[in-house]
Design an enzyme around this catalytic site. Structure first.
Site, PDB file in Angstrom:
ATOM      1  N   LYS A  95      41.741   3.708  62.853  1.00 51.34           N
ATOM      2  CA  LYS A  95      42.251   2.442  63.396  1.00 51.34           C
ATOM      3  C   LYS A  95      41.992   2.376  64.908  1.00 51.34           C
ATOM      4  O   LYS A  95      41.590   1.335  65.432  1.00 51.34           O
ATOM      5  CB  LYS A  95      43.756   2.309  63.103  1.00 51.34           C
ATOM      6  CG  LYS A  95      44.034   1.998  61.631  1.00 51.34           C
ATOM      7  CD  LYS A  95      45.498   2.067  61.249  1.00 51.34           C
ATOM      8  CE  LYS A  95      45.643   1.868  59.736  1.00 51.34           C
ATOM      9  NZ  LYS A  95      47.028   1.956  59.252  1.00 51.34           N
ATOM     10  N   GLN A 105      52.669   3.941  61.377  1.00 54.03           N
ATOM     11  CA  GLN A 105      51.957   4.460  60.208  1.00 54.03           C
ATOM     12  C   GLN A 105      52.951   5.024  59.192  1.00 54.03           C
ATOM     13  O   GLN A 105      53.842   5.792  59.530  1.00 54.03           O
ATOM     14  CB  GLN A 105      50.960   5.552  60.648  1.00 54.03           C
ATOM     15  CG  GLN A 105      50.020   6.033  59.550  1.00 54.03           C
ATOM     16  CD  GLN A 105      49.095   4.955  59.014  1.00 54.03           C
ATOM     17  OE1 GLN A 105      48.684   4.055  59.747  1.00 54.03           O
ATOM     18  NE2 GLN A 105      48.752   5.033  57.742  1.00 54.03           N
ATOM     19  N   ASP A 112      51.173  -5.446  60.578  1.00 55.92           N
ATOM     20  CA  ASP A 112      51.055  -4.940  59.207  1.00 55.92           C
ATOM     21  C   ASP A 112      51.550  -5.974  58.193  1.00 55.92           C
ATOM     22  O   ASP A 112      51.274  -5.860  57.007  1.00 55.92           O
ATOM     23  CB  ASP A 112      51.909  -3.669  59.043  1.00 55.92           C
ATOM     24  CG  ASP A 112      51.062  -2.411  59.015  1.00 55.92           C
ATOM     25  OD1 ASP A 112      49.908  -2.492  58.566  1.00 55.92           O
ATOM     26  OD2 ASP A 112      51.564  -1.355  59.439  1.00 55.92           O
TER      27      ASP A 112
HETATM   28  N1  GUN Z   1      50.103   3.729  55.055  1.00 56.35           N
HETATM   29  C1  GUN Z   1      49.245   3.412  54.065  1.00 56.35           C
HETATM   30  N2  GUN Z   1      48.744   2.179  54.241  1.00 56.35           N
HETATM   31  C2  GUN Z   1      49.298   1.703  55.367  1.00 56.35           C
HETATM   32  C3  GUN Z   1      49.164   0.469  56.073  1.00 56.35           C
HETATM   33  O1  GUN Z   1      48.441  -0.463  55.698  1.00 56.35           O
HETATM   34  N3  GUN Z   1      49.895   0.378  57.203  1.00 56.35           N
HETATM   35  C4  GUN Z   1      50.720   1.360  57.631  1.00 56.35           C
HETATM   36  N4  GUN Z   1      51.416   1.151  58.746  1.00 56.35           N
HETATM   37  N5  GUN Z   1      50.869   2.497  57.013  1.00 56.35           N
HETATM   38  C5  GUN Z   1      50.152   2.668  55.884  1.00 56.35           C
END
Ligand code: GUN
Length: 284
Positions: free
Chosen positions: A53, A97, A120
């Protein structure tokens, strides 16, 4: 003949547009768009996701603010960090995350993120707005699926769409997006009876179960669009989706591969949401 939906190509096209918008933002607002990423602990998969990311932000001209806390961080340490990011005007989007270490109260932490910085799309407010078909930040993976369906010119109006999986992150927002696009939507899950028959009726079948090769050829209607959201590893450690791709593909009009289908779109939609959040805050 089936058409492969190339997530990498869709992603590259969208990232070009995102980059251009990020440049325009910098010129108009005198600063770069900012995304804050919070990683607590050392879950190896999360470390890879966060690294990817941050790299994607750099390539798109978005400034990333990486925040790492140890595995034994306390609830108040995480909450203080998130609160400081909420108050920071250089931060347009905040991403915590998941999963967080077990001892932390995930809901209390996510609830600190205001709707306008919730890139998100996990907050109750954003999900509520999505259900009401109002302007909102949409969870990245299902939003990525919608972008690909749209770009491929796949008509959803009045079609039978079946989503297998009811997670808050994928299944539920996916179902809402399809409903908002005028599809007739059925959500299946582990307790669903007659799963095979329901799937066989799907014009659009979205698999978000988390089990390798769960969707077999006898579950797919001739000419269906099959979207595979799964990311699994088989016995040899190879990446594979929820769909038995080789057996299913010949029945499809469109199908997404794993890897190279939905996966690349998830981070792209995070960048997209961050740009949208920034433009709104700067009134562009
Ligand atoms: N863990 C797995 N997928 C995601 C996501 O799309 N966003 C976040 N913040 N954590 C995750």
């Amino acid at each position: 003949m089936f058409k492969l939906i190339d997530g990498k190509a869709h992603s590259a096209r969208l990232r070009g547009e995102i980059r251009a918008r990020a440049e325009k933002f910098s010129e108009a607002c005198g600063r770069q768009i900012g995304l804050a990423v919070v990683l607590v602990g050392n879950n190896p998969a999360s470390q890879v996701y966060v690294r990817n990311k941050i790299k994607a932000c750099e390539e798109a001209g978005i400034k990333s603010f990486a925040n790492y806390l140890p595995d034994d961080a306390t609830q108040s340490q995480v909450e203080e960090l998130v609160t400081s990011l909420v108050e920071d005007s250089k931060v347009d989007g905040i991403l915590v995350q998941l999963p967080l270490p077990k001892h932390l109260d995930e809901k209390a932490i996510l609830d600190l993120i205001p709707v306008e910085k919730d890139v998100d799309g996990f907050s109750e407010q954003n999900i509520g707005r999505l259900c009401m078909n109002r302007d909102c930040l949409v969870a990245c993976t299902p939003n990525g699926v919608m972008q690909m369906l749209k770009a491929e010119g796949i008509d959803l109006k009045g079609k039978n769409a079946v989503v297998i999986g009811r997670s808050n992150i994928v299944g539920k927002p996916m179902a809402m997006l399809l409903l908002n696009a005028d599809a007739t939507v059925t959500v299946c899950h582990s307790k669903t009876e007659n799963l095979k028959e329901i799937c066989r009726n799907a014009d659009i079948l979205v698999a978000a179960i988390g089990r390798a090769k769960f969707v077999t050829a006898d579950m797919v209607k001739q000419g269906a669009v099959v979207i595979d959201v799964g990311i699994n590893r088989n016995a040899e450690g190879k990446l594979c989706g929820d769909v038995d791709f080789d057996a299913v593909k010949e029945k499809c009009s469109y199908i997404t591969p794993v890897p190279g289908g939905v996966g690349p779109m998830t981070i792209t939609m995070l960048l997209y949401n961050t740009v949208c959040a920034a433009e709104r805050s700067c009134k562009l």
